[in-house]
Design an enzyme around this catalytic site. Sequence first.
Site, PDB file in Angstrom:
ATOM      1  N   GLU A 232       0.828  -1.212   0.000  1.00 54.84           N
ATOM      2  CA  GLU A 232       0.000   0.000   0.000  1.00 54.84           C
ATOM      3  C   GLU A 232       0.861   1.260   0.000  1.00 54.84           C
ATOM      4  O   GLU A 232       0.541   2.236  -0.675  1.00 54.84           O
ATOM      5  CB  GLU A 232      -0.955   0.008   1.197  1.00 54.84           C
ATOM      6  CG  GLU A 232      -2.090  -1.011   1.099  1.00 54.84           C
ATOM      7  CD  GLU A 232      -3.005  -0.762  -0.093  1.00 54.84           C
ATOM      8  OE1 GLU A 232      -2.979   0.346  -0.665  1.00 54.84           O
ATOM      9  OE2 GLU A 232      -3.745  -1.684  -0.465  1.00 54.84           O
TER      10      GLU A 232
ATOM     11  N   TYR B  55      -6.603   7.027   3.275  1.00 49.67           N
ATOM     12  CA  TYR B  55      -6.772   5.915   2.336  1.00 49.67           C
ATOM     13  C   TYR B  55      -6.105   4.654   2.861  1.00 49.67           C
ATOM     14  O   TYR B  55      -6.713   3.579   2.935  1.00 49.67           O
ATOM     15  CB  TYR B  55      -6.219   6.248   0.935  1.00 49.67           C
ATOM     16  CG  TYR B  55      -5.972   4.969   0.188  1.00 49.67           C
ATOM     17  CD1 TYR B  55      -7.043   4.270  -0.352  1.00 49.67           C
ATOM     18  CD2 TYR B  55      -4.700   4.389   0.136  1.00 49.67           C
ATOM     19  CE1 TYR B  55      -6.860   3.037  -0.957  1.00 49.67           C
ATOM     20  CE2 TYR B  55      -4.504   3.156  -0.463  1.00 49.67           C
ATOM     21  CZ  TYR B  55      -5.584   2.481  -1.005  1.00 49.67           C
ATOM     22  OH  TYR B  55      -5.408   1.268  -1.566  1.00 49.67           O
TER      23      TYR B  55
ATOM     24  N   ASP C 162      -9.727   5.670  -3.017  1.00 51.20           N
ATOM     25  CA  ASP C 162      -8.534   6.099  -3.748  1.00 51.20           C
ATOM     26  C   ASP C 162      -9.000   6.710  -5.073  1.00 51.20           C
ATOM     27  O   ASP C 162     -10.191   6.932  -5.278  1.00 51.20           O
ATOM     28  CB  ASP C 162      -7.594   4.917  -3.989  1.00 51.20           C
ATOM     29  CG  ASP C 162      -8.104   4.025  -5.092  1.00 51.20           C
ATOM     30  OD1 ASP C 162      -9.340   3.888  -5.217  1.00 51.20           O
ATOM     31  OD2 ASP C 162      -7.287   3.477  -5.848  1.00 51.20           O
TER      32      ASP C 162
END
Length: 358
Positions: free
Chosen positions: A49, A132, A150
């Site tokens: 991520e 996020y 996102d």
Amino acid sequence: MPVVQHSIHNSGDIAPALLAHYDAHARTLPWRTPPGQGFANPYHVWLSEIMLQQTTVAAVGTYFHTFTQIWPDFAALAAADDADVMAAWAGLGYYARARNLLKCARVVVVEHAGRLPETEAELLKLPGIGPYTAAAIAAIAFGQRAVVVDANVERVVSRLFAIAPPLPQSKPLIRDAMDSITPKGRAGDFAQAMMDLGAGICSVRAPSCQLCPLAFACDAKRLGNPEIYPAKTPKMAKPQRTGTVYWIQRDGHVWLVRRDNKGLLAGMRALPDDQWTARLDGHKTPPVPSKWQKLPGQVSHVFTHFSLLLDIAVTAWPAGADDLNIGEWWPLKSLDKAGLPTLFRKAAEAVMRAGERV
DNA sequence: GACCCGTGGTT
DNA sequence: TAACCAAGGGT
């Protein structure tokens, strides 16, 4: 109640339709567990991520592999040398991510016994983890219901609900709409399914509505103009700057410096420069007096908020002469291991090409 | 909220 | 080709 009223179809139909499509068509990715096979390794989820922030899946691939080979878990990464991690990140961009990656690993080891906290609120406190990423990790690694938004989700949702106001003004509307369609169970799969949809079918310029499992519920498709969503406020043009880097060579080595820990390319190994910035051209004054020779041509490079045309000046440093102030002589043979950001790697290649012609 | 922060692929 | 874009976060 969702802020955005969906027409004709029930919002509750969306998640089951998308999850069924995901079960059959999920992308296979190194950090992902196939749908229905439990949760992925939290360290892998977190690392991917961070790497994927503003970065394409294709670009992340080799970096993810390298990092997990060298540093297989939080403990290993927390114990790494900063310079090694920065060098391993070189070329991926947004280098603050690498500094925060290390900070975060060390906080996880020291304050959380080597395991990520599992709640969105606790994750949000960690360095490099914003709204996020906190939601994505909570949902994907720990199975919690979280509203993951996102750029893919912004595009898909703004089309599903035909949200007209431009980004970033529409962000709260989009988040509320995403909240209204996020299921209690399988929130992680739902988030990843939305991102797969945005990366493939619901593309920026030419969405493939014929293949879309959510076409039945899409207001933008019904209106016939899905490609106009999301509207965006226009961006300022990038200024063009010029600057110089200085190549100081001695006995098969080149002089490298370490950039400041703040600002552009912070903390990265670099060639000496004439202090060009996003706002100002370089002053064209060499770091040391010497017989400088300008290389023909320029290197061009584009940053987020400005473009740079770079001159390269070369000099030979006398053998036996005093070392320069702050920096290190780096062997040319292993320059690829110096972890130079792309701009300096381009400059080094230009010097090498010029040297071949001599 | 505005601004800063990389890079490579696509159109 | 120039512009746009990407699994955003920090300050």
